[in-house]
Design a protein around this motif. Structure first.
Motif, mmCIF file in Angstrom:
data_model
loop_
_atom_site.group_PDB
_atom_site.id
_atom_site.type_symbol
_atom_site.label_atom_id
_atom_site.label_comp_id
_atom_site.label_asym_id
_atom_site.label_seq_id
_atom_site.Cartn_x
_atom_site.Cartn_y
_atom_site.Cartn_z
ATOM 1 N N VAL A 1 22.393 -2.379 -0.086
ATOM 2 C CA VAL A 1 22.266 -3.802 -0.425
ATOM 3 C C VAL A 1 23.603 -4.483 -0.083
ATOM 4 O O VAL A 1 24.600 -3.816 0.139
ATOM 5 C CB VAL A 1 21.881 -4.006 -1.910
ATOM 6 C CG1 VAL A 1 20.545 -3.358 -2.204
ATOM 7 C CG2 VAL A 1 22.957 -3.503 -2.853
ATOM 8 N N PRO A 2 23.615 -5.810 -0.022
ATOM 9 C CA PRO A 2 24.840 -6.507 0.397
ATOM 10 C C PRO A 2 26.011 -6.268 -0.556
ATOM 11 O O PRO A 2 25.840 -5.821 -1.688
ATOM 12 C CB PRO A 2 24.443 -7.985 0.364
ATOM 13 C CG PRO A 2 22.974 -8.012 0.365
ATOM 14 C CD PRO A 2 22.506 -6.747 -0.254
ATOM 15 N N PRO B 1 0.830 -1.203 0.000
ATOM 16 C CA PRO B 1 0.000 0.000 0.000
ATOM 17 C C PRO B 1 0.867 1.257 0.000
ATOM 18 O O PRO B 1 0.414 2.320 -0.418
ATOM 19 C CB PRO B 1 -0.784 -0.111 1.317
ATOM 20 C CG PRO B 1 0.015 -1.022 2.185
ATOM 21 C CD PRO B 1 0.814 -1.915 1.291
ATOM 22 N N ASN B 2 2.121 1.132 0.450
ATOM 23 C CA ASN B 2 3.017 2.299 0.523
ATOM 24 C C ASN B 2 3.890 2.363 -0.712
ATOM 25 O O ASN B 2 4.203 1.333 -1.301
ATOM 26 C CB ASN B 2 3.992 2.171 1.697
ATOM 27 C CG ASN B 2 3.292 1.908 2.994
ATOM 28 O OD1 ASN B 2 2.127 2.253 3.140
ATOM 29 N ND2 ASN B 2 3.976 1.282 3.917
ATOM 30 N N SER B 3 4.304 3.558 -1.050
ATOM 31 C CA SER B 3 5.360 3.652 -2.057
ATOM 32 C C SER B 3 6.693 3.346 -1.352
ATOM 33 O O SER B 3 6.750 3.232 -0.130
ATOM 34 C CB SER B 3 5.346 5.039 -2.675
ATOM 35 O OG SER B 3 5.360 6.002 -1.655
ATOM 36 N N LEU B 4 7.760 3.213 -2.120
ATOM 37 C CA LEU B 4 9.061 2.860 -1.543
ATOM 38 C C LEU B 4 9.925 4.113 -1.451
ATOM 39 O O LEU B 4 10.014 4.883 -2.403
ATOM 40 C CB LEU B 4 9.753 1.807 -2.416
ATOM 41 C CG LEU B 4 8.939 0.527 -2.666
ATOM 42 C CD1 LEU B 4 9.712 -0.436 -3.560
ATOM 43 C CD2 LEU B 4 8.561 -0.169 -1.355
ATOM 44 N N HIS B 5 10.529 4.294 -0.296
ATOM 45 C CA HIS B 5 11.341 5.497 -0.073
ATOM 46 C C HIS B 5 12.527 5.187 0.795
ATOM 47 O O HIS B 5 12.491 4.239 1.567
ATOM 48 C CB HIS B 5 10.507 6.573 0.648
ATOM 49 C CG HIS B 5 9.568 7.261 -0.286
ATOM 50 N ND1 HIS B 5 9.955 8.291 -1.098
ATOM 51 C CD2 HIS B 5 8.267 7.025 -0.544
ATOM 52 C CE1 HIS B 5 8.912 8.663 -1.829
ATOM 53 N NE2 HIS B 5 7.879 7.911 -1.514
ATOM 54 N N LEU C 1 13.593 -4.971 2.077
ATOM 55 C CA LEU C 1 12.336 -4.567 1.435
ATOM 56 C C LEU C 1 11.456 -3.799 2.435
ATOM 57 O O LEU C 1 10.867 -2.767 2.102
ATOM 58 C CB LEU C 1 11.620 -5.834 0.951
ATOM 59 C CG LEU C 1 10.584 -5.704 -0.147
ATOM 60 C CD1 LEU C 1 11.150 -5.022 -1.372
ATOM 61 C CD2 LEU C 1 10.059 -7.105 -0.534
ATOM 62 N N GLU C 2 11.415 -4.288 3.674
ATOM 63 C CA GLU C 2 10.642 -3.571 4.706
ATOM 64 C C GLU C 2 11.264 -2.205 4.981
ATOM 65 O O GLU C 2 10.555 -1.207 5.156
ATOM 66 C CB GLU C 2 10.593 -4.395 5.997
ATOM 67 C CG GLU C 2 9.547 -5.493 5.918
ATOM 68 C CD GLU C 2 9.734 -6.567 6.968
ATOM 69 O OE1 GLU C 2 10.384 -6.290 7.992
ATOM 70 O OE2 GLU C 2 9.224 -7.690 6.730
ATOM 71 N N ASN C 3 12.589 -2.140 5.004
ATOM 72 C CA ASN C 3 13.250 -0.849 5.236
ATOM 73 C C ASN C 3 12.932 0.151 4.129
ATOM 74 O O ASN C 3 12.957 1.364 4.345
ATOM 75 C CB ASN C 3 14.771 -1.021 5.324
ATOM 76 C CG ASN C 3 15.173 -1.747 6.589
ATOM 77 O OD1 ASN C 3 14.383 -1.857 7.521
ATOM 78 N ND2 ASN C 3 16.391 -2.263 6.612
ATOM 79 N N ALA C 4 12.638 -0.370 2.945
ATOM 80 C CA ALA C 4 12.301 0.525 1.840
ATOM 81 C C ALA C 4 10.851 0.982 1.910
ATOM 82 O O ALA C 4 10.405 1.783 1.086
ATOM 83 C CB ALA C 4 12.549 -0.187 0.507
#
Ligand code: S3P
Length: 435
Positions: free
Chosen positions: A19-20, A10-14, A428-431
Motif C-alpha cells: 500500500v502507499p 467471485p475470487n478470494s483475495l490473495h 484491489l485488482e492486484n489482490a
C-alpha cells in the motif's frame, strides 16, 4: 464527480500487497528535512493531493526539494532557521495535518504567514492549536474568534510552555512540539491518552532531545540546530491504507493477504487489537525498525468475527480506522459499540454521521451516538448508490463493503481517494478482485 462501481468478488483475495507510503510520516518528512543542515533523500514518499499541499507550502517558504523520480525526493536542508517569508497564502488544500503541523513551524518564524485551504478545511477547528501557540508567544489571528482558517501568523520569540491537551491529538501535540523547536526553553505536552508519536521519533532521529516523561507526557528541548550530514529516509507503508485490505481479507472468504513494510507505530495499530478481540488472527513477520519507526509485514486470513467494545485509550490509536472498522462490525456476531470517539465528528467528514448514513443505505443496522456508534450484526449488506462525502477513508471503506454486498455498489465522489491512496482500485485488482 467520479464514481467507482464494485460488485461482489467471485475470487478470494490473495497475494502480496504494497500500500502507499505513510501520509503522516510523509508530511513530517517534508516539513522537517528542509530544517536539517545537509542533503536528505526521501525514498518511497506518498505522492498524494494532501502531501503535495505540504510540499508546495514548504517550497513557498524557501525549501529546496527536488523530485528525483515518482518515489524519491532530494531535499537540500539549509538549517533550522532557514525558512523565508512566503509571498502568498500557504494553501493547505483540505489537509488538517498540513495546516496544524505547519502552524507549529510558522509560530516559530519571525515573518508573516497566512494558512488557508478548501471550504472543508475552513470548517475544521483550529482553536486547539491557536490557544497553546499563543501561550508560547506567537501572534495569531483566525476567523470566527480565532477558531477556523484562515490563520495568520507573525511568530518568533517563543517561550517553552507546559500544556495539557484536552483531547488526545497527534496533530495538536505535533504543532506544539514543532513550535518548541524555536522556543527559548523546553516545552512539555501532556496527553489524556497516547496518540501517534511520529513527530517525536523523527525529531529524535534528527538529534533533537525529545524525552518521554511518562506514557502520556513528552518534552522537547530547543536544539541549537538539527543534525548535519546526509540522510536517507525511507517512508514505510501506511497502516491506515493497509487497514482496508486487512478488513477485506478478513471478510472475503478463503482470503490471505500479506501487507509488506507497514508502519506499526503503537499509536496507529489499535485496529489490530480490536479485531483480535473479535476473533481475527494476524502474523507480524520481519519486525524491524527504520529511522526510529517500527515496521513489519502483516499476514491476515479470513475469520468469523464476534462483536466487541471500543473506547478509552484505544480510540486515538485507531482514530482513522473507524469507517473500515464499522464495515467489519456489520459482519460480526453481536453488538459492537464505539464510545468516546467524538473526534470522529471533525475529521474529513463527520464520520459518525457519514458512516451511519451510508451504511444504512446498504442495509446495516447502525445507531448513531453522540460519541460513536452501535452496530448489530451480522447483516448481509446489499449494494447501493452511496456517497464518499469528500472523505477518502469513507470512499475506500464503502468499496470494501461493496466486495461483500449483494449486487452493485456505486460510490459517488470517488476522486477523494487521491488524498491518500491514488491507486486503490489497481491494488484491489492486484489482490484478486474481479467483477
Ligand atoms: C494525524 C493525526 C490524527 C489523524 C490524521 C493524521 C497526524 O488526527 O486523524 O489523519 O498525522 O498527526 P488528530 O491528531 O487530530 O486526531
Amino acid at each position: 464527480m467520479s464514481e467507482f462501481s464494485v460488485t461482489p468478488t467471485p475470487n478470494s483475495l490473495h497475494g502480496i500487497i504494497r500500500v502507499p507510503a505513510d501520509k503522516s510520516i510523509t508530511h513530517r518528512a517534508l516539513m522537517l528535512t528542509p530544517l536539517l543542515q545537509g542533503e536528505t533523500r526521501i525514498e518511497n514518499f506518498l505522492d498524494s493531493e494532501t502531501t503535495r499541499a505540504t510540499l508546495n507550502c514548504v517550497r513557498a517558504m524557501g525549501a529546496d526539494i527536488q523530485e528525483i523520480d515518482s518515489n524519491t525526493l532530494r531535499v537540500n536542508g539549509r538549517g533550522l532557521h532557514s525558512l523565508q517569508e512566503p509571498r502568498d497564502v500557504l494553501w493547505c488544500l483540505g489537509s488538517g495535518t498540513t495546516i496544524r503541523l505547519l502552524s507549529g513551524i510558522c509560530a516559530g518564524q519571525h515573518f508573516l504567514s497566512v494558512l488557508d485551504g478548501t471550504p472543508a478545511l475552513k470548517r475544521r477547528p483550529m482553536g486547539r492549536i491557536v490557544e497553546p501557540l499563543k501561550q508560547m508567544g506567537a501572534t495569531i489571528l483566525a476567523r470566527d474568534n480565532d477558531r477556523f482558517p484562515p490563520l495568520v501568523f507573525r511568530g518568533g520569540n517563543l517561550r517553552g510552555i507546559e500544556y495539557a491537551l484536552p483531547v488526545a491529538s497527534a496533530q495538536v501535540k505535533s504543532a506544539i512540539l514543532l513550535a518548541g523547536l524555536f522556543a527559548d526553553s523546553p516545552t512539555t505536552v501532556h496527553e489524556p491518552a497516547p496518540s501517534r508519536d511520529h513527530t517525536e521519533r523523527m525529531l529524535r532521529a534528527f538529534g533533537v532531545d525529545v524525552s518521554r516523561l511518562t506514557e502520556h507526557s513528552v518534552r522537547v528541548s530547543p536544539p541549537q540546530r538539527l543534525e548535519t550530514g546526509d540522510w536517507r529516509l525511507e517512508i514505510p507503508a501506511d497502516f491506515s491504507s493497509a487497514a482496508f485490505f486487512i478488513v477485506a481479507a478478513l471478510l472475503v472468504k478463503n482470503s490471505e493477504l500479506r501487507l509488506e513494510n507497514v508502519g506499526l507505530n503503537f499509536g496507529r495499530t489499535g485496529l489490530l487489537d480490536a479485531l483480535t478481540r473479535m476473533g481475527a488472527e494476524f502474523e507480524i513477520q520481519n519486525p524491524r525498525e527504520e529511522n526510529g519507526e517500527p515496521i513489519g509485514d502483516i499476514v491476515v486470513t479470513s475469520a468469523e468475527l464476534r462483536a466487541t467494545n471500543v473506547g478509552g485509550g484505544e480510540v486515538p490509536r485507531m482514530i482513522d480506522e473507524f469507517p473500515i472498522f464499522a464495515i467489519a462490525a456489520t459482519q460480526a456476531h453481536g453488538e459492537t459499540r464505539v464510545r468516546g470517539a467524538q473526534e470522529l465528528r471533525i475529521k474529513e467528514s463527520d464520520r459518525v454521521v457519514t458512516v451511519a448514513q451510508e451504511l444504512r443505505k446498504m442495509g446495516a443496522q447502525i445507531e448513531e451516538q453522540e460519541d460513536g456508534f452501535v452496530i448489530a450484526g451480522p447483516t448481509k449488506l446489499r449494494g447501493a448508490r452511496v456517497n464518499a462525502h469528500n472523505d477518502h477513508r469513507m470512499a475506500m471503506s464503502l468499496a470494501i463493503a461493496g466486495l461483500i454486498a449483494d449486487g452493485e455498489t456505486i460510490i459517488e465522489g470517488w476522486e477523494c481517494v487521491a488524498d491518500s491512496f491514488p491507486y486503490f482500485s489497481t491494488a484491489l485488482e492486484n489482490a484478486g478482485y474481479a467483477r
